[in-house]
Design a protein around this motif. Structure first.
Motif, PDB file in Angstrom:
ATOM      1  N   ASP A   1       8.786  11.670  -6.653  1.00 46.02           N
ATOM      2  CA  ASP A   1      10.241  11.651  -6.488  1.00 46.02           C
ATOM      3  C   ASP A   1      10.601  11.207  -5.068  1.00 46.02           C
ATOM      4  O   ASP A   1       9.734  11.089  -4.198  1.00 46.02           O
ATOM      5  N   LEU A   2      11.883  10.947  -4.868  1.00 46.67           N
ATOM      6  CA  LEU A   2      12.355  10.404  -3.585  1.00 46.67           C
ATOM      7  C   LEU A   2      11.963  11.294  -2.412  1.00 46.67           C
ATOM      8  O   LEU A   2      11.547  10.814  -1.364  1.00 46.67           O
ATOM      9  N   LYS A   3      12.078  12.601  -2.589  1.00 48.13           N
ATOM     10  CA  LYS A   3      11.756  13.532  -1.497  1.00 48.13           C
ATOM     11  C   LYS A   3      10.302  13.380  -1.063  1.00 48.13           C
ATOM     12  O   LYS A   3      10.006  13.269   0.130  1.00 48.13           O
ATOM     13  N   ASP A   4       9.403  13.346  -2.028  1.00 45.01           N
ATOM     14  CA  ASP A   4       7.987  13.206  -1.697  1.00 45.01           C
ATOM     15  C   ASP A   4       7.667  11.826  -1.135  1.00 45.01           C
ATOM     16  O   ASP A   4       6.880  11.694  -0.203  1.00 45.01           O
ATOM     17  N   GLN A   5       8.277  10.802  -1.701  1.00 46.57           N
ATOM     18  CA  GLN A   5       8.062   9.448  -1.193  1.00 46.57           C
ATOM     19  C   GLN A   5       8.507   9.350   0.260  1.00 46.57           C
ATOM     20  O   GLN A   5       7.785   8.825   1.110  1.00 46.57           O
ATOM     21  N   ALA A   6       9.709   9.844   0.542  1.00 43.05           N
ATOM     22  CA  ALA A   6      10.248   9.777   1.910  1.00 43.05           C
ATOM     23  C   ALA A   6       9.373  10.568   2.879  1.00 43.05           C
ATOM     24  O   ALA A   6       9.092  10.111   3.991  1.00 43.05           O
ATOM     25  N   ARG A   7       8.929  11.738   2.441  1.00 44.08           N
ATOM     26  CA  ARG A   7       8.092  12.580   3.306  1.00 44.08           C
ATOM     27  C   ARG A   7       6.768  11.887   3.608  1.00 44.08           C
ATOM     28  O   ARG A   7       6.341  11.815   4.764  1.00 44.08           O
TER      29      ARG A   7
ATOM     30  N   LEU B   1      12.142   1.774  -0.760  1.00 47.17           N
ATOM     31  CA  LEU B   1      12.526   2.581  -1.916  1.00 47.17           C
ATOM     32  C   LEU B   1      13.856   2.148  -2.524  1.00 47.17           C
ATOM     33  O   LEU B   1      14.382   2.823  -3.407  1.00 47.17           O
ATOM     34  N   ASN B   2      14.396   1.060  -2.010  1.00 48.94           N
ATOM     35  CA  ASN B   2      15.652   0.524  -2.534  1.00 48.94           C
ATOM     36  C   ASN B   2      16.782   1.559  -2.493  1.00 48.94           C
ATOM     37  O   ASN B   2      17.441   1.831  -3.507  1.00 48.94           O
TER      38      ASN B   2
ATOM     39  N   PHE C   1       6.598   5.437   9.060  1.00 54.51           N
ATOM     40  CA  PHE C   1       7.717   4.567   8.710  1.00 54.51           C
ATOM     41  C   PHE C   1       9.027   5.180   9.185  1.00 54.51           C
ATOM     42  O   PHE C   1       9.203   6.397   9.132  1.00 54.51           O
ATOM     43  N   LYS C   2       9.932   4.347   9.650  1.00 53.76           N
ATOM     44  CA  LYS C   2      11.265   4.784  10.075  1.00 53.76           C
ATOM     45  C   LYS C   2      12.170   4.848   8.847  1.00 53.76           C
ATOM     46  O   LYS C   2      11.895   4.181   7.836  1.00 53.76           O
ATOM     47  N   PRO C   3      13.254   5.644   8.916  1.00 45.83           N
ATOM     48  CA  PRO C   3      14.155   5.740   7.758  1.00 45.83           C
ATOM     49  C   PRO C   3      14.637   4.386   7.227  1.00 45.83           C
ATOM     50  O   PRO C   3      14.714   4.200   6.010  1.00 45.83           O
ATOM     51  N   GLN C   4      14.908   3.441   8.106  1.00 44.17           N
ATOM     52  CA  GLN C   4      15.352   2.121   7.661  1.00 44.17           C
ATOM     53  C   GLN C   4      14.260   1.422   6.860  1.00 44.17           C
ATOM     54  O   GLN C   4      14.535   0.755   5.855  1.00 44.17           O
ATOM     55  N   GLU C   5      13.018   1.563   7.293  1.00 45.47           N
ATOM     56  CA  GLU C   5      11.896   0.939   6.598  1.00 45.47           C
ATOM     57  C   GLU C   5      11.649   1.615   5.247  1.00 45.47           C
ATOM     58  O   GLU C   5      11.378   0.940   4.248  1.00 45.47           O
ATOM     59  N   ILE C   6      11.753   2.937   5.236  1.00 44.03           N
ATOM     60  CA  ILE C   6      11.584   3.689   3.993  1.00 44.03           C
ATOM     61  C   ILE C   6      12.664   3.287   2.998  1.00 44.03           C
ATOM     62  O   ILE C   6      12.380   3.055   1.823  1.00 44.03           O
ATOM     63  N   ALA C   7      13.882   3.196   3.473  1.00 43.94           N
ATOM     64  CA  ALA C   7      15.006   2.822   2.604  1.00 43.94           C
ATOM     65  C   ALA C   7      14.785   1.455   1.976  1.00 43.94           C
ATOM     66  O   ALA C   7      15.026   1.267   0.781  1.00 43.94           O
ATOM     67  N   LYS C   8      14.314   0.528   2.761  1.00 52.45           N
ATOM     68  CA  LYS C   8      14.055  -0.822   2.243  1.00 52.45           C
ATOM     69  C   LYS C   8      12.986  -0.787   1.147  1.00 52.45           C
ATOM     70  O   LYS C   8      13.136  -1.416   0.101  1.00 52.45           O
TER      71      LYS C   8
ATOM     72  N   ILE D   1       0.845  -1.201   0.000  1.00 55.86           N
ATOM     73  CA  ILE D   1       0.000   0.000   0.000  1.00 55.86           C
ATOM     74  C   ILE D   1       0.878   1.247   0.000  1.00 55.86           C
ATOM     75  O   ILE D   1       0.608   2.204  -0.735  1.00 55.86           O
ATOM     76  N   ALA D   2       1.938   1.230   0.799  1.00 53.89           N
ATOM     77  CA  ALA D   2       2.848   2.377   0.859  1.00 53.89           C
ATOM     78  C   ALA D   2       3.492   2.635  -0.502  1.00 53.89           C
ATOM     79  O   ALA D   2       3.609   3.782  -0.941  1.00 53.89           O
ATOM     80  N   LEU D   3       3.890   1.582  -1.185  1.00 54.57           N
ATOM     81  CA  LEU D   3       4.483   1.735  -2.516  1.00 54.57           C
ATOM     82  C   LEU D   3       3.467   2.272  -3.517  1.00 54.57           C
ATOM     83  O   LEU D   3       3.794   3.101  -4.363  1.00 54.57           O
ATOM     84  N   GLU D   4       2.245   1.811  -3.425  1.00 55.56           N
ATOM     85  CA  GLU D   4       1.187   2.279  -4.329  1.00 55.56           C
ATOM     86  C   GLU D   4       0.912   3.771  -4.121  1.00 55.56           C
ATOM     87  O   GLU D   4       0.749   4.521  -5.084  1.00 55.56           O
ATOM     88  N   ILE D   5       0.878   4.200  -2.878  1.00 59.68           N
ATOM     89  CA  ILE D   5       0.605   5.599  -2.555  1.00 59.68           C
ATOM     90  C   ILE D   5       1.702   6.516  -3.087  1.00 59.68           C
ATOM     91  O   ILE D   5       1.428   7.632  -3.514  1.00 59.68           O
TER      92      ILE D   5
END
Length: 77
Positions: free
Chosen positions: A33-39, A55-56, A46-53, A24-28
């Motif tokens: 871009d990376l900035k918007d995805q991370a935000r 978003l590769n 989500f924690k940075p480690q989870e976001i990194a996983k 669901i997070a990937l679909e949203i």
């Protein structure tokens, strides 16, 4: 049902729920871009480690991206 079977069953359910949440997070965030995805993912808890996983990328890259986003946001005020 035995206690061990319940624990295994609960672990399986948790794993499947975690996968669904990731999907669901990937679909949203698809097409952003990376900035918007991370935000978006950070605001969703989500924690940075989870976001990194998801978003590769690296957790450090996510932290830097979020920090730069916050600095840009402060400059615009």
């Amino acid at each position: 049902m035995k206690k061990k079977e319940k624990e295994t069953s609960l672990k399986d359910i948790k794993k499947k729920i975690d996968i669904l949440i990731d999907l669901i997070a990937l679909e949203i965030t698809e097409g952003k871009d990376l900035k918007d995805q991370a935000r978006i993912l950070s605001r969703a808890g989500f924690k940075p480690q989870e976001i990194a996983k998801l978003l590769n990328t690296t957790a450090n890259s996510v932290r830097v991206t979020l920090t730069l986003y916050k600095k840009d946001k402060k400059k615009k005020k």
